[in-house]
Design a protein around this motif. Sequence first.
Motif, short mmCIF file in Angstrom:
data_model
loop_
_atom_site.label_atom_id
_atom_site.label_comp_id
_atom_site.label_asym_id
_atom_site.label_seq_id
_atom_site.Cartn_x
_atom_site.Cartn_y
_atom_site.Cartn_z
N GLU A 81 -55.10 17.71 -6.60
CA GLU A 81 -54.63 16.95 -7.77
C GLU A 81 -53.26 17.44 -8.22
OE1 GLU A 81 -56.00 14.41 -9.63
OE2 GLU A 81 -57.52 14.14 -8.08
N CYS A 82 -53.06 18.75 -8.13
CA CYS A 82 -51.76 19.33 -8.50
C CYS A 82 -50.69 18.87 -7.51
CB CYS A 82 -51.88 20.85 -8.49
SG CYS A 82 -50.53 21.70 -9.29
N GLU A 83 -51.05 18.84 -6.24
CA GLU A 83 -50.14 18.37 -5.20
C GLU A 83 -49.72 16.92 -5.44
OE1 GLU A 83 -50.53 17.66 -0.39
OE2 GLU A 83 -51.64 19.31 -1.31
N GLU A 84 -50.70 16.06 -5.76
CA GLU A 84 -50.41 14.65 -6.02
C GLU A 84 -49.53 14.50 -7.26
OE1 GLU A 84 -51.04 12.09 -4.10
OE2 GLU A 84 -51.99 13.44 -2.65
N LEU A 85 -49.76 15.37 -8.26
CA LEU A 85 -48.94 15.35 -9.47
C LEU A 85 -47.48 15.64 -9.13
CD1 LEU A 85 -48.74 15.34 -12.63
CD2 LEU A 85 -49.12 17.81 -12.51
N LEU A 86 -47.24 16.62 -8.30
CA LEU A 86 -45.87 16.97 -7.91
C LEU A 86 -45.22 15.85 -7.12
CD1 LEU A 86 -46.33 20.74 -6.97
CD2 LEU A 86 -45.40 19.78 -9.08
N TYR A 87 -46.00 15.21 -6.23
CA TYR A 87 -45.46 14.07 -5.48
C TYR A 87 -45.07 12.95 -6.44
CZ TYR A 87 -47.16 16.10 -1.06
OH TYR A 87 -47.38 16.90 0.01
N GLY A 88 -45.90 12.73 -7.44
CA GLY A 88 -45.60 11.68 -8.42
C GLY A 88 -44.32 11.96 -9.17
N ILE A 89 -44.13 13.23 -9.58
CA ILE A 89 -42.90 13.61 -10.28
C ILE A 89 -41.69 13.41 -9.36
CG2 ILE A 89 -41.65 15.57 -11.27
CD1 ILE A 89 -44.39 16.67 -12.19
#
Length: 873
Positions: A701-709
């Motif tokens: 979830e943290c990885e996906e958050l960074l991709y989103g940013i």
Amino acid sequence: MMTANEIRDSFKNFFESKGHAIVPSAPMVIKDDPTLMFTNAGMNQWKDIILGTRDPEPRRRADSQKCLRVSGKHNDLEEVGHDTYHHTMFEMLGNWSFGDYFKEGAIDMAWEYLVDVLHLDPKDLYVTVFEGSEDEGLGRDDEAASYWAKHVPADHIINGNKHDNFWEMGDTGPCGPCSEIHLDSRTPEEKAKVPGRELVNKDDPQVIEIWNLVFMQYNRRADGSLEKLAMNVIDTGMGFERLVRALQGKHSNYDTDIFQPIIREIARLSGKEYGRDEQTDVAMRVVADHLRAVAFSIADGQLPGNAKAGYVIRRILRRAVRYAYTFLGQKEAFMYKLLPVFIFEMGKAYPELEAQRELIGRVMKEEEDSFLRTLDKGINLLNGAMDELKAHGLKQLDGAQAFRLFDTYGFPLDLTELICRENGYTVDERQFDEEMQKQKARARNAAQVESSDWTELRQGEQQFVGYDYSEHECHILRYRRVTQKKSTYYELVLDFTPFYGEMGGQVGDTGVLVSEYETVDITDTKRENNQSIHIVKELPKHPEADFMACVDTDKRAASAANHTATHLLDYALKQVLGEHVEQKGSYVSADTLRFDFSHFQKVTDEELRQTERIVNEMIRQDLPLDEHRDMPLAEAKEMGAVALFGEKYGDKVRVVRFGPSCEFCGGIHAHSTGRIGMFKIISESSVAAGVRRIEAKTGRECEELLYGIEDTLKAIRSLFNNAKDLKGVIGKYIEEHDTMRKEIESFEAQAVERAKDSLVEKARTINGVKVITAVMPIDPARAKDLVFKIRQAVPENLLCAIGTDGGGKPMISVMLSDDMVKDHGLNAGQMVREAAKLIQGGGGGQPHYATAGGKNPDGLSAAIDKVVELANL
């Protein structure tokens, strides 16, 4: 005369001398039992022992238990303060025997304590026994009667019916006959006129039950039948407040030293005198009682809120605030000022009060302030409703309006009636009651759950193996059918289960049950009576088969990572903010990490970044899970394990350590901190006074958050021709935008000035009044500027009505000069409400200026004409 604290200690000392283990009170707020929100009886914490799902050792126990009764079957809220003995929060002195002594032992010990230790007069004591029930196929409890005959004469032993002398907590579950002890505390003259036995269970305030000895022998099944329990259980409950009242020779619980110090402080702070006026006395009793309930609830971890247990606590607090507001003249936060006296009196017996003193005070004051603001809003609405009644020559407030005041603003009917009566109006009580019944019916329908009896397939107790295994061979011990909101599912109990049941803020596992015949989806796992209850949509076609229980390991791993991260976060926050930080709640699932903690100001961005760094450093260290199961409670405390306020811990606990982080915990965790991957805080906010909330992401979830940013930044950069200095380009764009906006505002102001001049020049004069009307395509903000400029230009004899249609949203603005309001009796608010009907809308405002919005722009001209018509010039 013994003090309340001395009486409580004497009870514990007596039963300790009889071989009972003295246990601390369980929290008043129940967190992991889906059937209860609050501890409402002393036996709640022993349900799993009574049902045979937990070891009964030690078999003799005693305590003083905090209880709360404000909802469900036991609901005393509306009586509190109006009589001498009902309370929301109260203490229950209790002793238990699990398969040890039974009726004779319980009766003999109760008599010895009351008569030989406390020296109550035997002539004043009456006892009741179950008279039997033909419907149940049960005869009179002659056994209990024979034991009482050793201590009291026959005319002091009274038969009681099923309602009074057959104890049941709910529609199903453990139950049995009970024997009540009643005390006659009337004057000798009153006793000579009417024997006490004639007043037992007749609601006489001076002939009251003080102790109930419950002889649990049966289990009530869903079909209403009774079956024998595997072991007989003694469950006694003595009302502490009533006992103190008897021993201190008082006729009201509120006259004892439990309540009098608080009432004296209420009198001092309010400038009122207790004992002079009944309404004032009731208000003081309500505040004194409710203060205890709210303070203990907050200490046990339950904050006021809008749902479930939080709503109940908020309702209790608001009831007290209403009484203080109406009858004690308290227009500012008041209850929190009583805490020092309350904690001084009860803090020794319940140390959680002192430990949570600051949090209780802050939460209570914020809730009081918030509700007092709400009260002011409600009073303004009520004043507006009374103005409407006056305008239409009516004398009765609509019951539906009164109910909306109750439902939205917490106005009880009696407060609405009081304010209306002071202004010469009445309230339609019948309609109010109808609305109340409709709401209760909706709530019942939404919450109604029907459960069948358990169908037993095998004997045995469940063993949880989920700390070591994610799949395990098993069998179904029992199952039942559950219907809720017209949907049906089944609950299964397995003999061996790796599935973690939802508890402590961690969601339950999902997965499958596999046999040679079929695969059954387990959609959720709940916790009930210390067991994992597995939820399935369909009952297995072969429930007697051998199964393999398999947990969804991907979801569990993500949930476990989030759970472990909360432990690291708790440790990190203590390092950054201070040791005052305490966990106040959490929720972790595969994709959610939410952590509530005590702190009295917003956490700064720098502090959040520092906290993140500590957590991520512990993740990189890949600290292994150091787990200690069945550790004696004293040893766990010695090793520095962090316990949570409001949690009930047994003699043996599980301790989870990751490096310097060490906590009591029964949840599922990552095998090492490295499995978390990464930790990123996404928000920090306030939950209540003194309680903050952090939400964060871990792992994938943290990885996906960074991709989103990253994607968002790329998209923004592309809007600015992929500029390298993105911050500088955006800053320049904003500066140019601000300059253009100021120029536009200047042009608009000039346009409004020109429109004002034009409209004033074209004004009609009707009977000496300048009437200015128009329909214009401008936005609402400009319309407001326009009518106020017109009022400056025409300060007397002005009626102005402007219709606007900015962006397809029609609006009417009405402006009157002061003399039109004062001398002509016009009211812009009333006029605009009537005219707004023509644009399918509504509105209101002040007598001189009001606005209304609507849906139909085609009706604007007619609405403006209606305003002029209503002026009756």
